[in-house]
Motif scaffolding. Structure first.
Motif, PDB file in Angstrom:
ATOM      1  N   MET A  45       0.830  -1.210   0.000  1.00  0.00           N
ATOM      2  CA  MET A  45       0.000   0.000   0.000  1.00  0.00           C
ATOM      3  C   MET A  45       0.856   1.248   0.000  1.00  0.00           C
ATOM      4  N   LYS A  46       0.268   2.316  -0.535  1.00  0.00           N
ATOM      5  CA  LYS A  46       0.892   3.639  -0.434  1.00  0.00           C
ATOM      6  C   LYS A  46       0.016   4.488   0.483  1.00  0.00           C
ATOM      7  N   VAL A  47       0.647   5.081   1.500  1.00  0.00           N
ATOM      8  CA  VAL A  47      -0.098   5.874   2.483  1.00  0.00           C
ATOM      9  C   VAL A  47       0.420   7.312   2.464  1.00  0.00           C
ATOM     10  N   LEU A  48      -0.491   8.256   2.463  1.00  0.00           N
ATOM     11  CA  LEU A  48      -0.136   9.683   2.539  1.00  0.00           C
ATOM     12  C   LEU A  48      -0.621  10.240   3.873  1.00  0.00           C
ATOM     13  N   ILE A  49       0.279  10.877   4.608  1.00  0.00           N
ATOM     14  CA  ILE A  49      -0.074  11.506   5.883  1.00  0.00           C
ATOM     15  C   ILE A  49      -0.081  13.018   5.669  1.00  0.00           C
ATOM     16  N   VAL A  50      -1.103  13.687   6.173  1.00  0.00           N
ATOM     17  CA  VAL A  50      -1.204  15.143   5.994  1.00  0.00           C
ATOM     18  C   VAL A  50      -0.920  15.836   7.325  1.00  0.00           C
ATOM     19  N   GLY A  51       0.136  16.656   7.335  1.00  0.00           N
ATOM     20  CA  GLY A  51       0.524  17.391   8.529  1.00  0.00           C
ATOM     21  C   GLY A  51       2.036  17.517   8.599  1.00  0.00           C
ATOM     22  N   ASP A  66       4.283  -0.181   1.645  1.00  0.00           N
ATOM     23  CA  ASP A  66       5.632  -0.102   1.091  1.00  0.00           C
ATOM     24  C   ASP A  66       6.080   1.306   0.738  1.00  0.00           C
ATOM     25  N   HIS A  67       5.168   2.279   0.783  1.00  0.00           N
ATOM     26  CA  HIS A  67       5.645   3.648   0.553  1.00  0.00           C
ATOM     27  C   HIS A  67       4.795   4.629   1.363  1.00  0.00           C
ATOM     28  N   ILE A  68       5.486   5.547   2.054  1.00  0.00           N
ATOM     29  CA  ILE A  68       4.791   6.572   2.837  1.00  0.00           C
ATOM     30  C   ILE A  68       5.134   7.943   2.257  1.00  0.00           C
ATOM     31  N   TYR A  69       4.095   8.737   2.026  1.00  0.00           N
ATOM     32  CA  TYR A  69       4.283  10.137   1.655  1.00  0.00           C
ATOM     33  C   TYR A  69       3.787  10.987   2.810  1.00  0.00           C
ATOM     34  N   CYS A  70       4.342  12.189   2.914  1.00  0.00           N
ATOM     35  CA  CYS A  70       3.811  13.125   3.906  1.00  0.00           C
ATOM     36  C   CYS A  70       3.766  14.521   3.296  1.00  0.00           C
ATOM     37  N   ALA A  71       2.615  15.197   3.463  1.00  0.00           N
ATOM     38  CA  ALA A  71       2.452  16.553   2.959  1.00  0.00           C
ATOM     39  C   ALA A  71       2.143  17.478   4.128  1.00  0.00           C
ATOM     40  N   PRO A  72       2.957  18.474   4.476  1.00  0.00           N
ATOM     41  CA  PRO A  72       4.277  18.699   3.895  1.00  0.00           C
ATOM     42  C   PRO A  72       5.398  17.957   4.633  1.00  0.00           C
ATOM     43  N   ILE A  91      -4.134   9.644   5.668  1.00  0.00           N
ATOM     44  CA  ILE A  91      -4.411   9.866   7.089  1.00  0.00           C
ATOM     45  C   ILE A  91      -4.213  11.350   7.365  1.00  0.00           C
ATOM     46  N   VAL A  92      -5.294  12.025   7.758  1.00  0.00           N
ATOM     47  CA  VAL A  92      -5.212  13.466   8.012  1.00  0.00           C
ATOM     48  C   VAL A  92      -4.964  13.671   9.507  1.00  0.00           C
ATOM     49  N   GLY A  93      -3.801  14.259   9.837  1.00  0.00           N
ATOM     50  CA  GLY A  93      -3.440  14.407  11.243  1.00  0.00           C
ATOM     51  C   GLY A  93      -3.961  15.667  11.896  1.00  0.00           C
ATOM     52  N   MET A  94      -4.082  16.735  11.114  1.00  0.00           N
ATOM     53  CA  MET A  94      -4.331  18.072  11.686  1.00  0.00           C
ATOM     54  C   MET A  94      -5.806  18.455  11.734  1.00  0.00           C
ATOM     55  N   ASP A  95      -6.119  19.367  12.631  1.00  0.00           N
ATOM     56  CA  ASP A  95      -7.510  19.812  12.783  1.00  0.00           C
ATOM     57  C   ASP A  95      -8.002  20.712  11.646  1.00  0.00           C
ATOM     58  N   ASP A  96      -7.190  21.673  11.219  1.00  0.00           N
ATOM     59  CA  ASP A  96      -7.671  22.634  10.213  1.00  0.00           C
ATOM     60  C   ASP A  96      -8.182  21.977   8.936  1.00  0.00           C
ATOM     61  N   PRO A  97      -7.392  21.105   8.304  1.00  0.00           N
ATOM     62  CA  PRO A  97      -7.914  20.466   7.085  1.00  0.00           C
ATOM     63  C   PRO A  97      -9.133  19.582   7.344  1.00  0.00           C
ATOM     64  N   LEU A  98      -9.217  18.962   8.511  1.00  0.00           N
ATOM     65  CA  LEU A  98     -10.400  18.136   8.811  1.00  0.00           C
ATOM     66  C   LEU A  98     -11.639  19.017   8.904  1.00  0.00           C
ATOM     67  N   VAL A  99     -11.510  20.099   9.667  1.00  0.00           N
ATOM     68  CA  VAL A  99     -12.650  21.007   9.845  1.00  0.00           C
ATOM     69  C   VAL A  99     -13.003  21.669   8.518  1.00  0.00           C
TER      70      VAL A  99
END
Ligand code: AMP
Ligand code: GLY
Length: 425
Positions: free
Chosen positions: A1-7, A26-32, A67-75
């Motif tokens: 799987m490829k997973v992107l984490i936001v925060g 097998d691959h993790i991205y993070c923005a930013p 996976i969205v970590g932060m509150d602002d983008p969720l809200v």
């Protein structure tokens, strides 16, 4: 799987470290992301509020889970935007993230569904709030701006004068911007605070191990409020009786209330609880992992985090047995002297390599970046979160403070009493 984490904070580093342990990824991205996350993930220079760019990137890169970590983008509705593009995302939709995004919403929800919390009134006009303050209320009172205010929108006012000033700050001067369009004035409660994080799939809730944050900048809970200067998990004050009470009156009741309102919550609900003499009361809800609670809770979780996130998305959490190690963890935040007000950035950090290969020790990056020559430098108020696990809280604390000395930078600042309360338990 490829997973992107936001925060880009210590919480996202802790999430990334958990995802990195999953055999399914097998691959993790993070923005930013940040300089520490970059050691285990591919950081992409996209801001957490750039929904179109995040969605386009996730599609192009073939990301299987965001996976969205932060509150602002969720809200703000990032999960809705991703779902609309056919991308699986972990976190509440906008209509459920309002549980954190609006104090007025969350207080009214608790009142309607009889979930124990402080008594309160809602105001949308400054003069009405002032009139109320003059009507014989008991001090201290607590003023809360309705919307997100970087954790700063809560004012505890000891006198009428302070409260008048507070109303002015929130509603007239609009110091927290549109977060102050409405406000809550609530009863002041006393007791110990506990953070309880949970996974929720819309119907079922699974409680994680408890934690306690230290919000004030200085030892002895003095100084200004910060994003959090350190945590420990579990909280010895979160007893079996407290747990039973919360399960009976708070946790499932909140999930059921959100579903009944047509806002099924999927993701993490963070219950900020106060253990008052009358029993546990909800101080606040957050719609995400706590920071720095994630840095002590996730390293102790036995489950594969990707399995848990998928169960929340798919509504199959009832079949999942959430398990934590029978140990303890302490996180000491290394901040920049002057935080949360003014501080210098860009200072070189040394000693980071000492964490390599050390079991039970974690160096979670919060405000760091790699300079042009590759040196890792400070880039924020909270710089690093040093976590250690131990068999007991005392052992974990000793190890975390030991490891906090491995790292140096010119304006390094930390509290020396993280977890001191453990000794009183
Ligand atoms: P909140 O963002 O709502 O959790 O508020 C931030 C901090 O303010 C909490 O962690 C508490 O320490 C404090 N606080 C909030 N509400 C109350 C209350 N009703 N009584 C006493 N302290 C409170
Ligand atoms: N540590 C408190 C929070 O994440 O809001």
């Amino acid at each position: 799987m490829k997973v992107l984490i936001v925060g880009s904070g210590g919480r996202e580093h802790a999430i990334a470290a958990s995802v990195a342990k999953s055999g399914r990824v097998d691959h993790i991205y993070c923005a930013p992301g940040n300089a520490g996350i970059a050691q285990i993930a591919e950081c992409v220079p996209i801001g957490a509020m750039e929904f179109d760019r995040i969605t386009a990137f996730a599609k192009e890169a073939g990301v299987d889970l965001v996976i969205v970590g932060m509150d602002d983008p969720l809200v703000g509705g990032l999960v809705d935007a991703l779902e609309a593009a056919g991308i699986r995302a972990f976190g509440p939709r906008k209509n459920a993230a309002v549980l954190e995004g609006s104090k007025v919403f969350s207080k009214n929800l608790m009142k309607k569904y009889h979930i124990p919390t402080a008594a309160y009134e809602v105001f949308s006009q400054a003069d009405e709030a002032l009139e109320y303050l003059h009507s014989g209320v008991k001090f201290p009172v607590v003023l809360k701006a309705d919307g997100l205010a970087l954790g700063k929108g809560v004012l505890i006012c000891n006198t009428l004068e302070e409260a008048e000033e507070g109303v002015c700050t929130i509603m007239t001067e609009r110091k927290f911007g549109s977060a102050g369009n409405q406000m809550v004035i609530e009863e002041f409660m006393t007791g110990r605070e506990v953070s309880v994080l949970s996974f929720v799939d819309g119907k079922t809730i699974r409680i994680m191990s408890s934690a306690q944050d230290h919000k004030r900048a200085q030892d002895g809970d003095k100084g200004l409020n910060t994003g959090g200067m350190g945590t420990f998990s579990p909280s010895p004050f979160y007893t079996k009786e407290v747990d039973e009470y919360c399960r009976k009156y708070i946790y499932q009741a909140t999930v059921d209330a959100m579903a009944a309102e047509g806002r099924p919550f999927k993701g993490v609900i963070f219950f900020g609880l106060m253990l008052t003499p009358e029993g546990p009361r909800v101080l606040e809800y957050n719609a995400r992992f706590g920071d720095p609670e994630a840095q002590v809770v996730l390293p102790r979780m036995k489950n594969d985090i990707v399995d848990v996130c998928e169960a929340c998305i798919d509504g199959t959490l009832d079949a999942l047995d959430l398990q934590f190690e029978d140990n303890a963890a302490v996180c000491v935040v290394l901040a920049s002297e002057g935080y949360p007000l003014k501080y210098e950035k860009g200072l070189p950090i040394t000693g980071l390599e000492r964490f390599a290969g050390k079991e039970d020790y974690y160096c979670f990056h919060a405000g760091t970046k790699a300079a042009a020559d590759g040196t890792i430098v400070t880039n924020g108020g909270r710089v690093l979160g040093i976590t250690a696990k131990g068999e007991t809280l005392q052992e974990a604390r000793k190890k975390a403070y030991g490891a906090a000395e491995w790292v140096s930078f010119a304006n390094k600042y930390m509290r020396h009493d993280i977890g001191k309360a453990i000794d009183e338990a």
